[in-house]
Design a protein around this motif. Structure first.
Motif, PDB file in Angstrom:
ATOM      1  N   CYS A 294       3.133  -4.533  16.274  1.00 32.42           N
ATOM      2  CA  CYS A 294       3.621  -5.070  15.057  1.00 32.42           C
ATOM      3  C   CYS A 294       5.135  -5.603  15.596  1.00 32.42           C
ATOM      4  O   CYS A 294       5.909  -5.112  16.486  1.00 32.42           O
ATOM      5  CB  CYS A 294       3.949  -3.866  14.243  1.00 32.42           C
ATOM      6  SG  CYS A 294       2.606  -3.122  13.536  1.00 32.42           S
ATOM      7  N   ASN A 295       5.486  -6.772  15.187  1.00 32.83           N
ATOM      8  CA  ASN A 295       6.674  -7.563  15.387  1.00 32.83           C
ATOM      9  C   ASN A 295       7.998  -7.163  14.665  1.00 32.83           C
ATOM     10  O   ASN A 295       8.851  -7.626  14.795  1.00 32.83           O
ATOM     11  CB  ASN A 295       6.559  -8.944  15.580  1.00 32.83           C
ATOM     12  CG  ASN A 295       5.323  -9.332  16.832  1.00 32.83           C
ATOM     13  OD1 ASN A 295       5.406  -8.525  17.872  1.00 32.83           O
ATOM     14  ND2 ASN A 295       4.742 -10.235  16.582  1.00 32.83           N
ATOM     15  N   SER A 296       7.624  -6.499  13.422  1.00 31.03           N
ATOM     16  CA  SER A 296       8.712  -6.369  12.421  1.00 31.03           C
ATOM     17  C   SER A 296       8.331  -4.841  11.881  1.00 31.03           C
ATOM     18  O   SER A 296       7.470  -4.328  11.820  1.00 31.03           O
ATOM     19  CB  SER A 296       8.634  -7.153  11.631  1.00 31.03           C
ATOM     20  OG  SER A 296       7.427  -7.359  10.499  1.00 31.03           O
ATOM     21  N   GLN A 297       9.458  -4.531  11.106  1.00 26.64           N
ATOM     22  CA  GLN A 297       9.467  -3.310  10.430  1.00 26.64           C
ATOM     23  C   GLN A 297       8.446  -3.294   9.203  1.00 26.64           C
ATOM     24  O   GLN A 297       7.788  -2.685   8.894  1.00 26.64           O
ATOM     25  CB  GLN A 297      10.931  -2.804  10.045  1.00 26.64           C
ATOM     26  CG  GLN A 297      10.973  -1.335   9.500  1.00 26.64           C
ATOM     27  CD  GLN A 297      12.065  -0.997   8.968  1.00 26.64           C
ATOM     28  OE1 GLN A 297      13.193  -1.484   9.545  1.00 26.64           O
ATOM     29  NE2 GLN A 297      12.378  -0.271   7.983  1.00 26.64           N
ATOM     30  N   ALA A 298       8.427  -4.489   8.613  1.00 23.07           N
ATOM     31  CA  ALA A 298       7.497  -4.674   7.539  1.00 23.07           C
ATOM     32  C   ALA A 298       6.095  -4.757   8.012  1.00 23.07           C
ATOM     33  O   ALA A 298       5.352  -3.886   7.317  1.00 23.07           O
ATOM     34  CB  ALA A 298       7.898  -6.111   6.906  1.00 23.07           C
TER      35      ALA A 298
END
Length: 453
Positions: A294-298
């Motif tokens: 995953c590249n983001s917290q979202a």
């Protein structure tokens, strides 16, 4: 008194003749299976061959070698002693003191020959009847009593094996109890004894294949011989009880087939369910070992929510499948154990394998959850650092913009002063200087963003 004695002797002789007829028919019922026949019971056993063959047929035992063409008395006695030894042996075993010798047969003693045949009838026809603790005779009488009452709707009561059967109604009722299509006692008159008897005997012989052991005229003309009637009724018992045994045997076979089919289906269901659960666990273990990437917290939070939902719904469902699998295995093994058998599924489908994979799944799941938490912490820090960096970068840009504006103002002012000085130099006092305006530009403290390494 002499007339009474003569009458009694005549009756005894008639009963013996009736007995000889019925016993001869019974003997031929069995000898006919090998193509042999007895016409005179008192004479045809003389060489021992037919008696020996009779005993072999009804006992289903081989009595050994014998003289197939006996000529002299010694050879005939040898032949007779073989079956007589067998007969006397089982009589002794059941506590009967009577014994028969070759001389009884050779002397054509009708009474002893009938007694010998009766012992065979008792041993291989009547003694098979079992009704609780009753004797064979009592058991046969009770069976006949119940079946006749059933066929006559309770209108005929049986208490013996002689007078109760004399009018033929009981024989027809016995047939009606098992084959209502063959007899109807409502259409019969008890006064027509001979007709009723012949009707029952003929139906039994033609349809039920029970040989005609009794003679209607003998039955009507005197008190029927008890042993002859018992012998005849025992054939009905053997036929109907045999049919019942066949039906019960067929039901047992059907039950066994259904049971085996059920056990086979249970084992197939276990193997199939085990394979499906194993495939699911292996796929999940592989999934949990892979990086979420995953590249983001979202994005990571979407993955975490999916993992939480897996723990709430998917995993409990599969855990129930494992419990059901264990219960099915227990059911199969307990049922087979009663038959002295066991159930051994393939190694890859066995419960120990399932339980081992479930433990591996739990470990992989725990490591996956820990990985997600670590990634979430890292992404949160990264996003916080980016936010701080952007905040400080914004302030730096604002300071640079103000500085650039100040430089521009300063440059424009300096150029303006120079041009004016060239035209009015003579007007300016000597050694005077022109003040350059200073814009009020704030002097920011340029932040140094704390960029994580």
């Amino acid at each position: 008194m002499s007339q009474g004695l003569d009458s009694a002797l005549a009756q005894d002789e008639k009963r013996q003749q009736m007995q000889l007829k019925s016993f001869t028919a019974w003997v031929n019922l069995h000898l006919g299976k090998t193509g042999l026949e007895v016409k005179d019971l008192t004479k045809d056993f003389g060489d021992g061959i037919k008696l020996l063959r009779l005993v072999e047929i009804i006992s289903e035992e081989d009595l050994g070698k014998y003289n197939k063409k006996p000529v002299i008395k010694f050879q005939k006695v040898e032949n007779l002693n073989i079956p007589l030894k067998y007969i006397n042996s089982f009589l002794k075993d059941i506590g009967i003191l009577n014994s028969y010798s070759a001389e009884n047969i050779l002397e054509e003693n009708a009474t002893l020959i009938c007694g010998m045949i009766w012992s065979l009838i008792l041993r291989y026809n009547v003694s098979e009847i079992s009704e609780g603790e009753l004797t064979a005779k009592e058991g046969l009488l009770l069976w006949a009593k119940n079946k006749v009452a059933e066929g006559s709707n309770g209108t005929i009561n049986i208490t013996n094996f002689h007078n109760n059967w004399q009018d033929g109604m009981a024989f027809n009722a016995l047939i009606q109890a098992f084959r209502p299509d063959l007899a109807d006692i409502r259409k019969l008159d008890p006064k027509n004894k001979t007709h009723n008897l012949n009707l029952a005997f003929q139906v039994a012989q033609d349809v039920l294949e029970i040989p005609k052991l009794l003679d209607a005229d003998d039955m009507v003309s005197m008190k029927p011989d008890e042993k002859s009637v018992m012998t005849y009724i025992s054939l009905f018992w053997k036929l109907f009880a045999g049919s019942k045994r066949k039906r019960l045997a067929g039901e047992r076979v059907t039950h066994v087939v259904q049971r085996e089919q059920s056990y086979s289906e249970m084992q197939s269901a276990f193997t199939k369910a085990s394979a499906e659960l194993a495939d699911w666990m292996n796929s999940k273990i592989s999934f949990f070992k892979a990086d979420p990437n995953c590249n983001s917290q979202a994005e990571l939070e979407v993955v975490i929510r999916a993992h939480i939902e897996y723990g709430r719904a998917e995993k409990p469902s599969k855990q129930q499948d494992l419990l059901d699998l264990e219960a099915l295995y227990s059911s199969i093994t307990s049922r087979l154990s009663t038959l002295g058998r066991s159930f051994v599924p393939p190694e890859e489908a066995s419960l120990p394998t399932m339980q081992r994979w479930w433990e591996q799944l739990t470990l992989a799941e725990s490591a996956y959850a820990e990985n997600l938490n670590n990634q979430l912490k890292t992404l949160k820090k990264m996003e916080l650092y980016i936010k701080l960096f952007n905040s400080k970068a914004g302030k730096l840009e604002d300071w640079l913009d103000h500085k650039e504006a100040w430089l521009k103002v300063s440059t424009d002012s300096a150029n303006g002063v120079k041009a004016h000085g060239e035209h009015t130099a003579d007007d300016q006092p000597e050694n005077s200087t022109s003040a350059i305006p200073q814009p009020d530009v704030p002097q920011p403290d340029v932040p140094q963003p704390d960029v994580p390494q």
